[in-house]
Design a protein around this motif. Structure first.
Motif, short mmCIF file in Angstrom:
data_model
loop_
_atom_site.label_atom_id
_atom_site.label_comp_id
_atom_site.label_asym_id
_atom_site.label_seq_id
_atom_site.Cartn_x
_atom_site.Cartn_y
_atom_site.Cartn_z
N VAL A 11 -60.86 34.57 6.26
CA VAL A 11 -61.71 34.84 7.32
C VAL A 11 -60.98 35.62 8.36
N LYS A 12 -61.54 36.81 8.76
CA LYS A 12 -60.83 37.74 9.35
C LYS A 12 -60.59 37.20 11.12
N GLY A 13 -59.35 37.25 11.37
CA GLY A 13 -58.83 36.45 12.59
C GLY A 13 -57.99 35.28 12.22
N ILE A 14 -58.15 34.70 11.07
CA ILE A 14 -57.29 33.50 10.62
C ILE A 14 -56.29 33.78 10.01
N GLY A 15 -54.85 33.72 10.41
CA GLY A 15 -53.74 33.92 9.66
C GLY A 15 -53.32 32.78 8.97
N ILE A 16 -51.87 32.79 8.48
CA ILE A 16 -51.41 31.79 7.78
C ILE A 16 -51.01 30.64 8.57
N ILE A 43 -62.76 39.19 17.30
CA ILE A 43 -63.67 39.97 18.03
C ILE A 43 -63.48 41.59 17.87
N ARG A 44 -62.32 41.94 17.22
CA ARG A 44 -62.18 43.35 16.72
C ARG A 44 -62.40 43.54 15.04
N TYR A 45 -62.32 42.38 14.35
CA TYR A 45 -62.40 42.81 12.86
C TYR A 45 -63.44 41.73 12.45
N ASP A 75 -67.47 38.66 5.23
CA ASP A 75 -67.78 39.25 6.51
C ASP A 75 -69.39 39.80 6.83
N GLY A 76 -70.11 39.42 7.62
CA GLY A 76 -71.46 39.83 7.87
C GLY A 76 -72.50 38.74 7.11
#
Length: 329
Positions: free
Chosen positions: A197-202, A267-269, A314-315
């Protein structure tokens, strides 16, 4: 089912047993001997114990109850506090608290506590120590900064501070590495799903796994959002009161902060998060409100892919999202 209310303290705990009229209380020592004596008075089929989440003091009792297959519920202390106000309680003692907790169990039927996996328990312990070390590091770093403006600085004091700061930083790094290693070993599939998920890191991924016990403690994303404390509150009554309040802030403050920070990147990626943010901003919502909505969106995305054991695309729009909006906002 008879509900046993338990009020925990460091050295003892008070249990309230329901009777035909009122409750009878007994005090037990908060150790293995006392817990065994208490358990011997219970029936697996007839009793359910209810106790407040009061930190480590109730852990021994909780786990020994679960080992004996006796149903136990862990309740947020705020719920008991508000219940006591509703009952207009004017006296607060251990016996009274135990009776109130038993009455709360009888009226509200709280869910039975599920013991998390050993790996989750281990990561929780490390996270608690990590939180305290970070607080100490911040305090000592600020203290050292205040010394730099003094006209004369004691070199030994400054040296002691530098050594302590360096030691704490090393311990923090070690604990963080331990948490990541355990998460990658025991929850590798969920880590892979969450970090897709873009926005979630380790760091956020491991915190979500710890707080949800590997996404086994919650049935839907709304429950998780309420637990974290990112659901807005509302007050509405007749025509005179219609207030949109702040988020409830009832849950894990560290996880809430991590989600808020993650929303900046999302909100960017992250396409869905970006669209949510832009839509709310176009309606005139403040940036913080829009970012909280994005944090809720991240929770729903994380919950969905972990339950489906899949990778985030994504999307992608699910059929449910096309027909309904199950956001808690």
């Amino acid at each position: 089912m008879k509900f046993i209310g338990i009020d925990i303290s460091k050295s003892t705990f008070v249990a309230a047993y329901p009777q035909l009229k009122g409750y009878q209380t007994h005090t037990y020592t908060n150790d293995i001997k006392g817990v065994k004596k208490f358990i011997s008075s219970l029936s697996v089929a007839d009793h359910q114990c209810v106790l407040e989440a009061t930190g480590n003091y109730g852990t021994l009792l909780l786990y020994m109850l679960c080992e004996q297959n006796i149903a136990a519920s862990l309740v947020n202390p705020k719920q008991i506090k508000h219940f006591a106000r509703m009952m207009m309680a004017v006296t607060k003692t251990d016996d009274v608290d135990a009776r109130l907790i038993a009455l709360y169990g009888e009226k509200m039927h709280p869910p039975v506590y599920k013991v998390p996996a050993e790996a989750v328990i281990l990561m929780k312990h490390k996270k608690v120590v990590l939180r305290q070390l970070k607080k100490q590091l911040t305090s000592l770093t600020n203290l050292r900064g205040s010394f730099t403006v003094l006209p004369r600085i004691d070199k030994n004091s400054l040296k002691a501070l530098d050594k302590t700061i360096a030691f704490i930083e090393k311990q923090i790094g070690g604990l963080e590495a331990d948490i990541v290693n355990i998460a990658n070993e025991e929850f590798s599939k969920q880590i892979k799903s969450l970090t897709s998920v873009k926005g979630i890191g380790i760091t956020l991924a491991t915190s979500l796994i710890i707080s949800t016990a590997g996404f086994t403690q919650f049935e839907n994303p709304k429950q998780l959002s309420r637990y974290i404390g990112i659901c807005p509150t509302y007050q509405q009554s007749g025509t005179s009161i219609n207030i949109k309040g702040t988020i409830n802030r009832n849950g894990d403050s560290d996880l809430r902060s991590l989600l808020y920070i993650a929303s900046w990147s999302a909100i960017r990626y992250n396409q869905a998060c970006r669209e949510t943010y832009q839509r709310l901003k176009a309606k005139g919502k403040p940036s913080k409100v829009a970012l909280i909505a994005v944090a809720n969106k991240l929770v729903r995305q994380a919950f969905a892919i972990c339950k489906a054991e899949s990778i985030y695309i994504d999307g992608y729009i699910s059929k449910k999202e096309k027909t309904s909006n199950f956001s808690c906002i």
